[in-house]
Design an enzyme around this catalytic site. Structure first.
Site, PDB file in Angstrom:
ATOM      1  N   HIS A 135       0.842  -1.202   0.000  1.00  0.00           N
ATOM      2  CA  HIS A 135       0.000   0.000   0.000  1.00  0.00           C
ATOM      3  C   HIS A 135       0.879   1.255   0.000  1.00  0.00           C
ATOM      4  O   HIS A 135       0.654   2.186  -0.781  1.00  0.00           O
ATOM      5  CB  HIS A 135      -0.918  -0.032   1.225  1.00  0.00           C
ATOM      6  CG  HIS A 135      -1.701   1.219   1.436  1.00  0.00           C
ATOM      7  ND1 HIS A 135      -3.010   1.356   1.053  1.00  0.00           N
ATOM      8  CD2 HIS A 135      -1.342   2.411   1.976  1.00  0.00           C
ATOM      9  CE1 HIS A 135      -3.433   2.580   1.352  1.00  0.00           C
ATOM     10  NE2 HIS A 135      -2.441   3.231   1.917  1.00  0.00           N
ATOM     11  N   GLU A 136       1.883   1.260   0.868  1.00  0.00           N
ATOM     12  CA  GLU A 136       2.778   2.422   0.945  1.00  0.00           C
ATOM     13  C   GLU A 136       3.556   2.600  -0.351  1.00  0.00           C
ATOM     14  O   GLU A 136       3.716   3.711  -0.855  1.00  0.00           O
ATOM     15  CB  GLU A 136       3.741   2.265   2.127  1.00  0.00           C
ATOM     16  CG  GLU A 136       3.057   2.319   3.484  1.00  0.00           C
ATOM     17  CD  GLU A 136       2.209   3.556   3.641  1.00  0.00           C
ATOM     18  OE1 GLU A 136       2.655   4.654   3.262  1.00  0.00           O
ATOM     19  OE2 GLU A 136       1.062   3.444   4.103  1.00  0.00           O
ATOM     20  N   HIS A 139       1.442   4.325  -2.915  1.00  0.00           N
ATOM     21  CA  HIS A 139       1.427   5.791  -2.878  1.00  0.00           C
ATOM     22  C   HIS A 139       2.617   6.357  -3.649  1.00  0.00           C
ATOM     23  O   HIS A 139       2.489   7.338  -4.378  1.00  0.00           O
ATOM     24  CB  HIS A 139       1.497   6.298  -1.432  1.00  0.00           C
ATOM     25  CG  HIS A 139       0.193   6.237  -0.690  1.00  0.00           C
ATOM     26  ND1 HIS A 139      -0.949   6.849  -1.137  1.00  0.00           N
ATOM     27  CD2 HIS A 139      -0.140   5.653   0.496  1.00  0.00           C
ATOM     28  CE1 HIS A 139      -1.932   6.648  -0.260  1.00  0.00           C
ATOM     29  NE2 HIS A 139      -1.469   5.918   0.737  1.00  0.00           N
ATOM     30  N   GLU A 193      -6.230   6.528  -1.389  1.00  0.00           N
ATOM     31  CA  GLU A 193      -6.175   5.412  -0.459  1.00  0.00           C
ATOM     32  C   GLU A 193      -6.639   4.120  -1.135  1.00  0.00           C
ATOM     33  O   GLU A 193      -5.996   3.084  -1.023  1.00  0.00           O
ATOM     34  CB  GLU A 193      -7.058   5.701   0.763  1.00  0.00           C
ATOM     35  CG  GLU A 193      -6.409   6.622   1.750  1.00  0.00           C
ATOM     36  CD  GLU A 193      -5.056   6.115   2.180  1.00  0.00           C
ATOM     37  OE1 GLU A 193      -4.985   5.052   2.809  1.00  0.00           O
ATOM     38  OE2 GLU A 193      -4.055   6.750   1.849  1.00  0.00           O
TER      39      GLU A 193
HETATM   40 ZN   LIG Z   1      -2.441   5.202   2.357  1.00  0.00          ZN
END
Ligand SMILES: [Zn+2]
Length: 264
Positions: A135-136, A139, A193
């Protein structure tokens, strides 16, 4: 001037990542700052943070845990170029900071940090570490930080000045440092997100980790948030706002990534 900015934003906009299988996500659009400027600034900030942690004897104390994180990163990273070709030349780093803070991040250019708080308090399994790290990384690959830094610089110096000094050599290091800090300390938008969730699930699945862990992580995270009550909520929740639809969207997208996991 508005037209100029529009054109610049358009030129730097990235197309859909074209993929036959896996998730569908979009890169950020407002990318006024060159990737190299953003990555250099992020690398400096990251270096400072790691030096500060080392001075407090809080950097990579638990060797076994650090090795675990780095092994998971090594499995995820080769798949990241599907979302951003530049990732192939990134100088990836993974470090573990001893701190009760429940947080993790990946700065532009692949600078990853986990805090012991998130690993210990959520008792993360390898699958869960993989989806959070993915997830990171999402980004960073989708350049949410770069877009955020571009916005911050525009806000600080104004759109006219930013366009006039578009080669950006004249932007002060201090201003960029400030923008880089804000880029990881402000909450991400809901769409960012969700897109990062999807990238994280796909990276995890391709690397051999169970993408179903994504929903599990958010259940654990919101439980921790509820337990904190009126106290300090986990920092991760303030920079990565949870929303009602989040787990639903994760579950709705599972069929796109589960086959990749099962192929292993
Ligand atoms: Zn996030």
């Amino acid at each position: 001037m508005r037209i100029l900015v529009f054109i610049l934003a358009f030129l730097s906009a990235s197309a859909f990542s074209q993929q036959k299988e896996g998730v569908e996500v979009k890169r950020s659009r407002l990318l006024l700052l060159p990737a190299s400027t953003v990555e250099n600034s992020a690398a400096q900030q990251y270096g400072q943070l790691m030096r500060a942690a080392a001075q407090k004897n809080a950097l990579n104390v638990d060797k076994q845990q650090v090795e675990r994180l780095r092994n998971i990163a090594r499995a995820l990273i080769p798949h990241s170029k599907r979302f951003n070709k530049d990732a192939e030349r990134w100088r990836w780093e993974v470090n573990l900071i001893s701190s009760k803070t429940v947080n993790a991040f990946c700065m532009p250019g692949g600078k990853i940090a986990f805090f012991t708080g998130i690993v210990d308090q959520l008792r993360l399994t390898d699958d869960e570490v993989a989806v959070i790290m993915g997830h990171e990384i999402g980004h960073a690959l989708l350049e949410h930080g770069r877009a955020r830094m571009s916005e911050q610089v525009l806000k600080s110096v104004g759109i006219t000045v930013a366009a006039a000094i578009f080669n950006l050599g004249q932007l002060s290091a201090e201003l960029l440092a400030q923008a880089a800090n804000l880029a990881v300390s402000l909450p991400y938008a809901r769409k960012q997100e969700t897109d990062s969730d999807l990238v994280g699930m796909e990276l995890a699945a391709r690397a051999g980790y169970d993408p179903r862990a994504a929903a599990a992580v958010w259940h654990k995270m919101s439980k921790l948030g509820q337990a904190a009550g009126k106290g300090q909520p986990p920092q991760f929740l303030s920079t990565h706002p949870s929303h009602e639809m989040r787990i639903k969207e994760i579950e709705a997208n599972l069929p796109k990534v589960l086959p990749l996991y099962k192929k292993q």
